[in-house]
Design a protein around this motif. Structure first.
Motif, short mmCIF file in Angstrom:
data_model
loop_
_atom_site.label_atom_id
_atom_site.label_comp_id
_atom_site.label_asym_id
_atom_site.label_seq_id
_atom_site.Cartn_x
_atom_site.Cartn_y
_atom_site.Cartn_z
N ARG A 92 0.86 -1.19 0.00
CA ARG A 92 0.00 0.00 0.00
C ARG A 92 0.90 1.25 0.00
O ARG A 92 2.03 1.20 0.51
N PRO A 93 0.39 2.38 -0.53
CA PRO A 93 1.26 3.53 -0.79
C PRO A 93 2.14 3.98 0.38
O PRO A 93 3.34 4.19 0.21
N GLN A 94 1.56 4.12 1.58
CA GLN A 94 2.38 4.59 2.71
C GLN A 94 3.47 3.59 3.06
O GLN A 94 4.56 3.96 3.49
N MET A 95 3.18 2.32 2.89
CA MET A 95 4.16 1.28 3.20
C MET A 95 5.22 1.23 2.10
O MET A 95 6.40 1.00 2.38
N LEU A 96 4.79 1.48 0.86
CA LEU A 96 5.74 1.55 -0.25
C LEU A 96 6.74 2.68 -0.01
O LEU A 96 7.95 2.51 -0.18
N LYS A 97 6.21 3.81 0.41
CA LYS A 97 7.05 4.99 0.66
C LYS A 97 8.18 4.64 1.66
O LYS A 97 9.36 4.86 1.39
N ARG A 98 7.80 4.06 2.77
CA ARG A 98 8.81 3.73 3.79
C ARG A 98 9.72 2.60 3.31
O ARG A 98 10.90 2.58 3.62
N SER A 99 9.15 1.65 2.55
CA SER A 99 9.96 0.53 2.07
C SER A 99 11.01 1.02 1.08
O SER A 99 12.15 0.54 1.09
N LEU A 100 10.64 1.99 0.23
CA LEU A 100 11.61 2.54 -0.72
C LEU A 100 12.74 3.23 0.02
O LEU A 100 13.92 3.07 -0.32
N GLN A 101 12.39 3.99 1.05
CA GLN A 101 13.44 4.65 1.84
C GLN A 101 14.36 3.61 2.47
O GLN A 101 15.59 3.71 2.42
N THR A 102 13.75 2.58 3.07
CA THR A 102 14.54 1.58 3.79
C THR A 102 15.47 0.82 2.85
O THR A 102 16.65 0.62 3.16
N LEU A 103 14.96 0.39 1.71
CA LEU A 103 15.81 -0.40 0.82
C LEU A 103 16.94 0.46 0.26
O LEU A 103 18.07 -0.03 0.08
N ALA A 104 16.67 1.75 0.01
CA ALA A 104 17.74 2.63 -0.47
C ALA A 104 18.78 2.84 0.63
O ALA A 104 19.99 2.78 0.39
N THR A 105 18.32 3.03 1.86
CA THR A 105 19.24 3.22 2.99
C THR A 105 20.14 1.99 3.18
O THR A 105 21.33 2.12 3.46
N MET A 106 19.55 0.80 2.99
CA MET A 106 20.30 -0.42 3.28
C MET A 106 21.15 -0.90 2.09
O MET A 106 21.86 -1.90 2.22
N GLY A 107 21.04 -0.22 0.94
CA GLY A 107 21.97 -0.53 -0.16
C GLY A 107 21.46 -1.50 -1.21
O GLY A 107 22.25 -1.99 -2.02
N VAL A 108 20.14 -1.77 -1.23
CA VAL A 108 19.58 -2.60 -2.29
C VAL A 108 19.54 -1.75 -3.57
O VAL A 108 19.18 -0.57 -3.53
N LYS A 109 19.94 -2.35 -4.70
CA LYS A 109 19.99 -1.58 -5.95
C LYS A 109 19.09 -2.12 -7.05
O LYS A 109 18.91 -1.45 -8.07
N ASP A 110 18.55 -3.31 -6.89
CA ASP A 110 17.80 -3.95 -7.97
C ASP A 110 16.45 -4.40 -7.41
O ASP A 110 16.37 -5.37 -6.65
N VAL A 111 15.38 -3.67 -7.77
CA VAL A 111 14.08 -3.87 -7.13
C VAL A 111 13.01 -4.10 -8.20
O VAL A 111 12.96 -3.38 -9.20
N HIS A 112 12.18 -5.09 -7.98
CA HIS A 112 11.07 -5.40 -8.87
C HIS A 112 9.79 -5.39 -8.05
O HIS A 112 9.64 -6.20 -7.13
N LEU A 113 8.88 -4.47 -8.38
CA LEU A 113 7.58 -4.39 -7.68
C LEU A 113 6.57 -5.14 -8.53
O LEU A 113 6.39 -4.81 -9.72
N ILE A 114 5.92 -6.14 -7.94
CA ILE A 114 5.06 -7.03 -8.74
C ILE A 114 3.63 -7.04 -8.24
O ILE A 114 3.34 -6.71 -7.09
N GLY A 115 2.73 -7.45 -9.11
CA GLY A 115 1.35 -7.69 -8.74
C GLY A 115 1.21 -9.10 -8.18
O GLY A 115 2.06 -9.96 -8.40
#
Lengths: 237, 237
Positions: free
Chosen positions: A85-108
């Motif tokens: 959900r959007p608010q969770m996506l927002k925080r998840s994007l911040q977290t994964l960028a902070t932790m150094g993940v570089k390759d992300v696939h958002l799926i249905g």
């Protein structure tokens, strides 16, 4: 903001920059910066270093900078995440960028609400904003790549098997499967499901594509909590 | 809501209950529950089990329930957390409740903004609400105990040494200290600082009280990310 992240639009010359947006306000109001102060800077997708503030006005902060250090090593992990959900996506994007993940696939997937795909949060600029916030927090310059795969089946049949090649691939799913490994070596691929989890059918498809099922114990974590927990299990440093 | 958590106010008899608030709405709108559906329930600070829905109206859901299972084992960790900003406190309370922390001390420190102490989020009812949400997510019934210690020095000098007794005690602080241990045995005490970190003086006081300094690597995590990362390092399951 542990790092001031500069874009090419901020550069006045190869060694001077001016920032005018929330970053200028943050430097003035939160850091209470003064002319002459030194701070950590980086150039988006480039190197990192130190800057000295040369001028502060109500609308802009100007800096001399010298960037010659490499950004920290990326986390060698491909993340496949059922669109939260959007608010969770927002925080998840911040977290994964902070932790150094570089390759992300958002799926249905069946339990991803259709409305999530039309959220303004999926706008490219909005996604970038959250990733930049994450990089500023984690002291890194390299923007993660984010790809969208709205339909589960074509992704899992046609794309996932290729993504899994040369990696250990895992799907986190509650149940009686193997506990999450501690401290992995080499490239990994991790699939995290939606709130309510993947359907059994979806777990079977993911397994057929090469993902091994793992679980995190009896307590069910929200996606935004499971994400840092899983990442830190795979790469303790 | 992976568990419907009942309070004594919801009980009509020792084996029947009626819920009327956000839980009734959640059952109707999110779970799309019908009469006869079974679901997981628990009684706050009591046991867990299964319930069957016996009636659904616009304003209330009534259930027959049988609770005879124990809640999951608590995480044997005392958490000392510099009071975060209200929104971060909210999510941190949910996370620690979900992950099974039961003993929490929210403390002041130089970089805890004074205004945080007058936030409505510190109201007992509001704190309870967040903890309940966390327990419903993590499938647990036991409310964590939350204590406040507004002044750093009296806490660290007079209370912390006693809290540390019989435990391995740690303060997470960026720097060149020992990496965070993986998988600990027995009771632990963990201190997490505010945004911007503890002052050197504060780290010295915490060390003198018995806490060993540990760090999580070069990337600086937000408090709400550091919390699940650290908890899952200490107790991988």
């Amino acid at each position: 903001m542990n790092l001031l992240l500069l874009t090419s639009a901020d550069l006045l010359s190869p060694t001077t920059a001016q920032v005018c947006d929330y970053r200028a306000e943050h430097l003035r109001k939160i850091h209470r910066s003064s002319v002459g102060d030194q701070l950590r800077v980086g150039v988006v997708n480039g190197s990192m270093g130190t800057a000295t503030i040369t001028s502060i006005t109500d609308s802009a902060v100007t800096l001399d900078f010298d960037c010659s250090c490499s950004p920290p090593a990326p986390m060698p992990l491909t993340l496949v995440l059922a669109l939260p959900r959007p608010q969770m996506l927002k925080r998840s994007l911040q977290t994964l960028a902070t932790m150094g993940v570089k390759d992300v696939h958002l799926i249905g997937s069946a339990r991803v609400e259709k409305s999530f795909w039309s959220s303004p949060m999926l706008n490219g600029e909005e996604i970038n904003r959250q990733l930049i916030l994450g990089l500023e927090q984690g002291i890194d310059t390299v923007l993660p790549s984010i790809e969208f795969h709205k339909r589960f089946k074509p992704f899992v049949e046609d794309i996932l098997p290729t993504l899994c090649q040369g990696k250990n691939a895992w799907v986190a799913h509650p149940g009686n499967s193997t506990p999450c490994p501690r401290a992995s070596v080499g490239p990994q691929l991790l699939v995290i499901g939606p709130e309510g989890g993947f359907l059994d059918y979806e777990v079977e498809k993911l397994t057929a594509a090469g993902c091994q099922q793992i679980q995190l114990g009896p307590r069910i974590l929200r996606v935004e909590t499971a994400l840092p927990v899983l990442l830190s299990r795979f790469y303790p440093h």
